[in-house]
Design an enzyme around this catalytic site. Structure first.
Site, PDB file in Angstrom:
ATOM      1  N   CYS A  33      78.476 -77.081   7.756  1.00 38.15           N
ATOM      2  CA  CYS A  33      78.258 -77.493   9.141  1.00 38.15           C
ATOM      3  C   CYS A  33      77.502 -78.815   9.200  1.00 38.15           C
ATOM      4  O   CYS A  33      77.384 -79.422  10.256  1.00 38.15           O
ATOM      5  CB  CYS A  33      77.463 -76.451   9.908  1.00 38.15           C
ATOM      6  SG  CYS A  33      78.169 -74.828   9.819  1.00 38.15           S
ATOM      7  N   CYS A  60      71.051 -84.042  10.091  1.00 36.40           N
ATOM      8  CA  CYS A  60      70.991 -85.329  10.783  1.00 36.40           C
ATOM      9  C   CYS A  60      69.571 -85.576  11.285  1.00 36.40           C
ATOM     10  O   CYS A  60      68.671 -84.767  11.106  1.00 36.40           O
ATOM     11  CB  CYS A  60      71.971 -85.345  11.932  1.00 36.40           C
ATOM     12  SG  CYS A  60      71.568 -84.177  13.233  1.00 36.40           S
ATOM     13  N   CYS A 104      70.884 -78.596  17.045  1.00 36.92           N
ATOM     14  CA  CYS A 104      69.765 -78.833  16.124  1.00 36.92           C
ATOM     15  C   CYS A 104      68.501 -78.109  16.580  1.00 36.92           C
ATOM     16  O   CYS A 104      67.809 -77.489  15.775  1.00 36.92           O
ATOM     17  CB  CYS A 104      69.477 -80.331  16.007  1.00 36.92           C
ATOM     18  SG  CYS A 104      70.834 -81.232  15.254  1.00 36.92           S
TER      19      CYS A 104
END
Lengths: 214, 376
Positions: A33, A60, A104
Site C-alpha cells: 500500500c 509518504c 495516513c
C-alpha cells in the site's frame, strides 16, 4: 500543499526508532500500500502511562509526519486519556492534511488503538467468549502480507490453523524469507494474550512442502 | 552559497529556450492575425506563411510531406485523434497496444473496448511473439517510441515492417523521443505519429499528428474547416512558430552529452544498496531517463526531501499520484507495488551539467540513508 507543521514533523521527525523489549509492538499497513508503520510502546503498569514510544515508518510525508506528531502527543499520557483521539483531531492539530492523505492519519490512529488493545489483551483485561478456531482466524485476519497489502487469510496463505488447550498451530504459505520474518513477528504479536500458552508457526512454500520451522 | 536548483523532470515538461520564446512573441504582438486563405488580407497572410513554413520544417524533420502534418494541442489530443479518429472510420478495427502506454492511449482504449494487449518483458520491450499472435488485418497498433517512465526504446523499424506486411496501421507516440532519436516515417513504416515540442525546450499546448496520405482519420472535434478538416479551431500560430523553432535549434550534440550524464547518474545511484533499475541499460534506453527503485524508501518522501535540497524529480508512488494509484508502467513490467512506491524518475535536459549530476548523487545518497533510518 502540506501545512508548515506537517513539513516540520516530516523533515525533523520525533521518536523515530525502536524500543528493545517493548510492552507492546504493533505493525499496521503494508509495503504494497506504500504505507507501513510499526509502533513500539513502553507502558507503566501502575500509572498506565505511555512512558516511552517510538516508531518506524515506510511511507509518504503525511505518514511520517502524523506518526511523528502522534507519538509526541501521547508520550507521558495514560492510555485512557489518549484512547479518545481521532484522526480528525490529529489532522486539526497538524493544520490539516490534503484529502487524499486522510488514510495516513487513519493509519496512525489505527496503530495506536491496536497497540492499546493489544496491551489490554496482554494484561488479561479483555474477556473473550471463546478461544476457538474462529478466534484464531479473526486474529490472522489482521496480519497483513507486506508485499500483497492484504491480510494473509483473504490472500489464501493460511494452509492450516487450529487450537487446542491454548496451543495454537498455524501453517502459512509464504516463500520469501524476508516476508516470513515480518509475518511471523506480526502473528506472535497478535497472539500475545494470557489465554494462549504456546504458538507455533510453520512456513511452507506455495506448493505446501514444509521447509522452515519456527 | 547560492541554493542550487536542479530540474530533473524533463520527461514531463522542459524549460522553454529563450530563442523559441522570442520567435513566438512576434506572433503574439505583431503578426497576431488569424491565418487567412492564400487570397486573403495581407496581415493574415503573414500568419498563413508562418503556419505553412512551420508545417514544412516539422514534416521534414520526420521525412514526411507537409500536408501530412496536423497541428493539435499536444500529446493527449494527438493520441486521441489517432485512435478515435481511426476507429471512427473503421468501427470494427481492433486496437493493439501494451499496458505500459501513456494514459492518453490506455484510457481511449479502455473506452473503446475492442483492444488486445501485447506482452512486454521485464525491461518494457514488446515481446514480438505476442504481436505475431495478436495480429489482425485492418487493426491499428499503437505504441510509444520510448516509454515515458522507464525510457525503454522499442524497435520501431522491426515492428513497422511487420505491421506493413500484416496490413496493420501503425501509430507511434514519439513524444519522448522526438528529435532525440532519428525518426523517419518512410523507413520505419509509420502511418500515424504523435510529436510535441514541449520536451525539446519548445512550448506546451501544441503538438502534431502525422497522418500518412491514404490513412483515413475522422475529426474528433466539430467546428470549422481548419487543418484540412481534421482538426477544427483557431490555429495556435505563436505556439506553432515556437514548435518550428525548437526543431530548428535542436542540437544532436546535446543527446550524446545527456547519454554521458545519464550513465554517470545511473551508475552511481545503483551503487546504493537495495536499488533496482527500472527499464533497460545502454542505447535502448532513452538518453535522458533514469528510473530507480530505492527499496525501503517511499517515493513521495524522497521527492520532498530532494525538493528541499533544490532537486526536482518525480515518482511512481501512489502517494504522489492524484489517482492514488502506483505506476502502471512499473506494475506492467512485472514489478511489485513496493517497486512502484519506491521508484524515482530523474529525467535530464541539455541544461544539466556534471555538477548537477554529482550534486544529485550526493544528495540522493544522503536522503536515502536518512529515510531508511526511519523505515528500517
Amino acid at each position: 500543499m502540506y501545512s508548515k507543521k506537517v513539513l516540520k514533523y516530516f523533515f525533523h521527525p520525533k521518536n523515530v526508532g525502536i524500543i528493545k523489549n517493548p510492552t507492546v509492538k504493533v505493525t499496521e499497513g503494508s509495503l504494497a500500500c506504500g504505507d507501513m508503520v510499526t509502533l513500539y510502546l513502553k507502558i507503566d503498569k501502575v500509572s498506565r502511562k505511555i512512558v516511552d514510544i517510538k516508531f518506524k515508518s515506510y511511507g509518504c510525508a503525511a505518514n511520517i509526519a502524523t506518526m511523528s506528531f502522534l507519538t509526541e502527543l501521547v508520550k507521558g499520557k495514560t492510555i485512557e486519556s489518549v484512547e479518545k483521539l481521532t484522526y480528525k483531531m490529529l489532522e486539526k492539530e497538524l493544520g490539516g492534511l490534503p484529502p487524499a492523505k486522510t488514510h495516513c492519519s487513519l493509519l496512525a490512529i489505527k496503530s495506536l488503538k491496536s497497540a492499546i488493545r493489544l496491551y489490554k489483551e496482554k494484561m488479561g483485561e479483555i474477556e473473550y467468549e471463546s478461544i476457538d478456531k474462529d478466534f484464531v482466524m479473526s486474529r490472522l485476519r489482521s496480519v497483513i502480507h507486506p508485499a500483497i497489502g492484504k491480510d494473509i487469510v483473504s490472500s489464501g496463505l493460511v494452509a492450516m490453523a487450529n487450537i487446542s488447550d491454548g496451543k495454537v498451530n498455524i501453517k502459512i504459505r509464504i516463500k520469501e524469507k524476508r516476508f516470513r520474518r515480518i509475518v511471523l513477528e506480526e502473528i506472535k504479536e497478535r497472539f500475545c494474550i494470557p489465554q494462549i500458552k504456546k504458538i507455533s508457526v510453520e512456513f511452507v512454500d506455495k506448493d505446501e512442502k514444509a521447509k522452515d520451522k519456527d | 552559497m547560492k541554493k542550487r536548483f536542479i530540474y530533473l523532470d524533463n520527461a514531463s515538461v522542459t524549460k522553454v529556450d529563450s530563442r523559441v520564446l522570442r520567435a513566438m512573441n512576434i506572433y503574439h504582438t505583431k503578426y497576431y492575425s488569424v491565418p487567412t486563405v492564400e487570397y486573403g488580407h495581407s496581415f493574415g497572410l503573414k500568419s498563413r506563411k508562418a503556419l505553412e513554413q512551420a508545417r514544412e520544417a516539422i514534416a521534414e524533420s520526420i521525412n514526411a510531406n507537409k500536408d501530412e502534418i496536423i497541428f493539435t494541442s499536444g500529446q493527449t489530443e494527438s493520441n486521441n485523434l489517432a485512435i478515435k479518429g481511426f476507429v471512427a472510420m473503421n468501427n470494427t478495427a481492433r486496437v493493439i497496444t501494451t499496458k505500459i502506454e501513456h494514459e492518453s492511449i490506455l484510457n481511449v482504449c479502455k473506452d473503446y473496448g475492442n483492444v488486445a494487449y501485447l506482452d512486454v518483458d521485464r525491461e518494457g520491450f514488446i515481446k514480438f511473439n505476442s504481436l505475431k499472435r495478436l495480429q489482425e488485418e485492418g487493426a491499428i497498433l499503437s505504441i510509444q517510441h520510448a516509454n515515458h517512465e522507464i525510457g525503454t526504446v522499442q524497435n520501431i523499424k522491426r515492428i513497422g515492417r511487420f505491421c506493413r506486411k500484416a496490413g496493420i496501421t501503425f501509430h507511434v507516440d514519439a513524444t519522448q523521443t522526438f528529435m532525440k532519436l532519428d525518426i523517419d516515417v518512410e523507413r520505419m513504416n509509420i502511418d500515424l505519429l504523435t510529436i510535441s515540442p514541449h520536451l525539446i525546450h519548445g512550448p506546451r499546448g501544441i503538438g502534431a499528428l502525422y497522418i500518412r496520405k491514404g490513412v483515413k482519420i475522422k475529426a474528433i472535434l466539430s467546428g470549422g474547416y481548419n487543418e484540412f478538416g481534421i482538426r477544427p479551431g483557431l490555429e495556435n500560430i505563436p505556439a506553432i512558430v515556437g514548435f518550428r523553432k525548437a526543431v530548428e535549434i535542436f542540437d544532436k550534440k546535446d543527446v550524446s552529452r545527456m547519454f554521458k550524464l545519464r550513465d554517470r547518474l545511473m551508475k552511481n545511484l545503483l551503487e546504493i544498496d537495495n536499488t533496482k533499475l527500472n527499464g533497460p541499460l545502454g542505447k535502448d534506453r532513452l538518453c535522458n531517463n533514469v528510473n530507480i527503485s530505492f527499496r525501503y524508501v517511499e517515493g513521495e518522501s524522497m521527492l520532498l526531501h530532494l525538493d528541499l535540497r533544490g532537486i526536482i524529480v518525480t515518482t511512481g508512488s501512489s502517494c504522489f499520484s492524484t489517482a492514488l494509484k502506483p505506476s502502471h508502467v512499473i506494475l506492467g513490467i512485472g514489478g511489485r507495488h513496493e517497486d512502484a512506491h519506491s521508484s524515482v524518475r530523474f529525467s535530464l535536459s541539455k541544461y544539466n551539467d556534471v555538477e548537477d549530476i554529482d550534486y544529485t548523487i550526493k544528495n540522493v545518497n544522503e536522503v536515502v540513508s536518512e529515510l531508511r533510518k526511519i523505515s528500517m
